[in-house]
Design an enzyme around this catalytic site. Structure first.
Site, PDB file in Angstrom:
ATOM      1  N   ARG A 269      38.167  40.908  41.565  1.00 43.82           N
ATOM      2  CA  ARG A 269      39.376  41.725  41.752  1.00 43.82           C
ATOM      3  C   ARG A 269      38.936  43.174  41.835  1.00 43.82           C
ATOM      4  O   ARG A 269      38.258  43.675  40.959  1.00 43.82           O
ATOM      5  CB  ARG A 269      40.435  41.464  40.668  1.00 43.82           C
ATOM      6  CG  ARG A 269      40.129  41.990  39.313  1.00 43.82           C
ATOM      7  CD  ARG A 269      41.352  42.036  38.402  1.00 43.82           C
ATOM      8  NE  ARG A 269      41.001  41.857  36.999  1.00 43.82           N
ATOM      9  CZ  ARG A 269      40.436  42.771  36.226  1.00 43.82           C
ATOM     10  NH1 ARG A 269      40.143  43.960  36.697  1.00 43.82           N
ATOM     11  NH2 ARG A 269      40.161  42.507  34.972  1.00 43.82           N
ATOM     12  N   HIS A 273      43.003  45.038  35.928  1.00 44.21           N
ATOM     13  CA  HIS A 273      43.730  43.786  35.639  1.00 44.21           C
ATOM     14  C   HIS A 273      45.205  43.898  36.029  1.00 44.21           C
ATOM     15  O   HIS A 273      45.776  43.007  36.619  1.00 44.21           O
ATOM     16  CB  HIS A 273      43.608  43.459  34.146  1.00 44.21           C
ATOM     17  CG  HIS A 273      44.515  42.351  33.719  1.00 44.21           C
ATOM     18  ND1 HIS A 273      44.288  41.034  34.074  1.00 44.21           N
ATOM     19  CD2 HIS A 273      45.676  42.351  33.016  1.00 44.21           C
ATOM     20  CE1 HIS A 273      45.271  40.282  33.588  1.00 44.21           C
ATOM     21  NE2 HIS A 273      46.125  41.054  32.946  1.00 44.21           N
ATOM     22  N   TYR A 282      35.487  48.990  30.942  1.00 43.89           N
ATOM     23  CA  TYR A 282      34.688  47.785  30.665  1.00 43.89           C
ATOM     24  C   TYR A 282      33.842  47.280  31.828  1.00 43.89           C
ATOM     25  O   TYR A 282      33.135  46.303  31.686  1.00 43.89           O
ATOM     26  CB  TYR A 282      35.598  46.662  30.142  1.00 43.89           C
ATOM     27  CG  TYR A 282      36.731  46.263  31.070  1.00 43.89           C
ATOM     28  CD1 TYR A 282      36.508  45.363  32.121  1.00 43.89           C
ATOM     29  CD2 TYR A 282      38.008  46.770  30.900  1.00 43.89           C
ATOM     30  CE1 TYR A 282      37.528  45.000  32.977  1.00 43.89           C
ATOM     31  CE2 TYR A 282      39.044  46.416  31.757  1.00 43.89           C
ATOM     32  CZ  TYR A 282      38.798  45.541  32.779  1.00 43.89           C
ATOM     33  OH  TYR A 282      39.813  45.175  33.624  1.00 43.89           O
TER      34      TYR A 282
HETATM   35  C1  LIG Z   1      48.485  32.481  26.097  1.00 36.68           C
HETATM   36  C2  LIG Z   1      48.283  33.893  26.540  1.00 36.68           C
HETATM   37  N1  LIG Z   1      47.390  34.673  25.911  1.00 36.68           N
HETATM   38  C3  LIG Z   1      47.195  35.945  26.307  1.00 36.68           C
HETATM   39  C4  LIG Z   1      47.923  36.466  27.356  1.00 36.68           C
HETATM   40  C5  LIG Z   1      47.694  37.897  27.818  1.00 36.68           C
HETATM   41  N2  LIG Z   1      46.993  37.870  29.111  1.00 36.68           N
HETATM   42  C6  LIG Z   1      47.657  38.081  30.274  1.00 36.68           C
HETATM   43  S1  LIG Z   1      46.642  37.971  31.602  1.00 36.68           S
HETATM   44  C7  LIG Z   1      45.297  37.645  30.628  1.00 36.68           C
HETATM   45  C8  LIG Z   1      43.941  37.441  31.235  1.00 36.68           C
HETATM   46  C9  LIG Z   1      43.791  36.193  32.012  1.00 36.68           C
HETATM   47  O1  LIG Z   1      42.589  36.241  32.720  1.00 36.68           O
HETATM   48  P1  LIG Z   1      42.242  35.203  33.827  1.00 36.68           P
HETATM   49  O2  LIG Z   1      42.755  33.869  33.443  1.00 36.68           O
HETATM   50  O3  LIG Z   1      40.797  35.301  34.095  1.00 36.68           O
HETATM   51  O4  LIG Z   1      43.068  35.685  35.115  1.00 36.68           O
HETATM   52  P2  LIG Z   1      42.920  37.063  35.920  1.00 36.68           P
HETATM   53  O5  LIG Z   1      43.939  37.990  35.327  1.00 36.68           O
HETATM   54  O6  LIG Z   1      41.536  37.556  35.743  1.00 36.68           O
HETATM   55  O7  LIG Z   1      43.223  36.774  37.340  1.00 36.68           O
HETATM   56  C10 LIG Z   1      45.654  37.642  29.279  1.00 36.68           C
HETATM   57  C11 LIG Z   1      44.690  37.406  28.177  1.00 36.68           C
HETATM   58  C12 LIG Z   1      48.883  35.626  27.976  1.00 36.68           C
HETATM   59  N3  LIG Z   1      49.615  36.043  29.015  1.00 36.68           N
HETATM   60  N4  LIG Z   1      49.036  34.346  27.566  1.00 36.68           N
END
Ligand SMILES: Cc1ncc(C[n+]2csc(CCOP(=O)(O)OP(=O)(O)O)c2C)c(N)n1
Ligand SMILES: [Mg+2]
Length: 369
Positions: A269, A273, A282
């Site tokens: 990406r 985020h 980071y």
């Molecule tokens: C169960 C849960 N824990 C924490 C979060 C907060 N959160 C939102 S997006 C995210 C990161 C997810 O990363 P990834 O699965 O790699 O997807 P990306 O955003 O990198 O596309 C987190 C920890 C959440 N939405 N749901």
């Protein structure tokens, strides 16, 4: 029969790629997509990138509270939209897949309506920005809790199997999702039940600020499929043609009754985020620059140019058309006007219970409606 048409092996050492960084075809078979299909893939990738930019602008100009960029993910996302049977197969996407949904056929006015919570939103303004879905296109509305949509995706696939509908479910998620209990429960049960579901991880190496190395001890994510008794394909998700051919084969193998599969699409990406994140804290700028050299749009553009299917005039034309359509859709979404607050009580139960009726009355009284 499946074996005869099988082009790809699971569990490769390197990600499967068919076009190199110079835009040269390096596939072990002949390209069999016609000019129109190739141009449509590019057109949809450009539209996805432009939608991404627009959604961020809406957040920056204070019209919406939140935006999540997907630039860098377009290869796999557009490939999925082009390989599922639209409106027949089921999609269980995640919050970074707005470009995929646009390419699937979700009208831009609905995506903007959802982002702005106007009457143009089929979800009636009750979702977070960047959480679209579509009932007519069988696209499950995005669920915020990471990986919580994986067991429902498996459930939908088990239902399709029991009813013998011939539908395949494709669900997408990030690398972080593969560390969640829900993910393992959903993947395990899909395998045990032989459910027709394809799990696609858009591995961009980060879960917000958490590096992949802190998420897993596995050499990659595709190998996790081994333990669940399904093939795991390791794919260059920034190569739209590799993504197209792998998804096509995996979806059709699953449709033919071979059970679920996992696809790890390696992407990056380019943005933070979300609009609430500062990625400079980071990850080094050089790393982002390195991955920009692999830009899925740029790589595919070079490929099309080599095939004499791309000219600067065509690029200008398609950008202008996509911008005009997005501007028109945004205008329509804004003109629809904000959703009435009392809509939040709709559709909770088929017949509202007394607490909803009472709360609605109190709210309307408060708002002087
Ligand atoms: C169960 C849960 N824990 C924490 C979060 C907060 N959160 C939102 S997006 C995210 C990161 C997810 O990363 P990834 O699965 O790699 O997807 P990306 O955003 O990198 O596309 C987190 C920890 C959440 N939405 N749901
Ligand atoms: Mg991630």
């Amino acid at each position: 029969m499946i074996k005869d048409t099988q082009r790809f092996e699971p569990f490769t050492r390197d990600p499967i790629a068919l076009v190199n960084e110079h835009g040269e075809w390096v596939g072990p078979f002949d390209l069999d997509l016609d000019e129109e299909q190739l141009r449509a893939l590019y057109r949809d990738m450009v539209a996805a990138r432009l939608l991404d930019e627009r959604l961020l602008l809406l957040q920056r100009s204070g019209k919406t509270s939140f935006a999540m960029e997907a630039a860098g993910h377009e290869g796999i996302q557009i490939a999925i939209a082009h390989t599922v049977k639209r409106g027949f197969d089921w999609l269980f996407p995640y919050y970074r897949d707005h470009g995929m949904l646009l390419a699937l056929g979700v009208p831009a006015v609905e995506i903007f309506g959802e982002t702005l919570a106007t009457r143009a939103d089929p979800a009636k303004g009750r979702q977070m920005p960047n959480h679209p879905g579509s009932k007519p296109l069988n696209a499950f509305t995005v669920a915020s809790p990471i990986a919580s949509h994986i067991p429902p995706a498996t459930g939908a696939a088990i239902s399709a199997k029991i009813q013998n509908t011939g539908q395949v479910v494709v669900t997408t998620f990030g690398d972080g999702a593969t560390s969640e209990g829900d993910w393992h429960a959903g993947v395990n049960f899909a395998s045990a039940q032989g459910a027709p579901v394809v799990f696609v991880v858009e591995n961009n190496r980060y879960a917000i600020s958490v590096d992949l190395q802190k998420q897993t001890g596995s050499e990659n994510l595709a190998v996790k499929a081994k333990a669940y008794g399904m093939p795991g394909y390791y794919l260059d998700g920034m190569d739209v043609l590799a993504s197209y051919y792998v998804m096509q084969e995996v979806i059709e193998r699953t449709r033919a009754g071979a059970g679920p599969a996992l696809v790890e699409a390696v992407v990056y990406r380019y943005g933070p985020h979300s609009s609430a994140d500062d990625d400079r804290l980071y990850r080094p700028k050089e790393e982002v620059e390195h991955w920009k050299q692999r830009d899925p749009l740029e790589r595919f553009r070079r490929f099309l140019e080599r095939q004499e299917l791309w000219t600067p005039e065509w690029e200008a034309e398609l950008r202008e058309a996509a911008e005009a359509e997005l501007a028109r859709a945004l205008e329509e979404a804004e003109a629809a006007g904000p959703v009435p607050e009392a809509w939040m009580f709709d559709d909770v139960y088929a017949e509202p219970l007394w607490p909803q009726i009472e709360q609605r009355r109190l709210l309307e009284e408060e708002l002087g409606a």
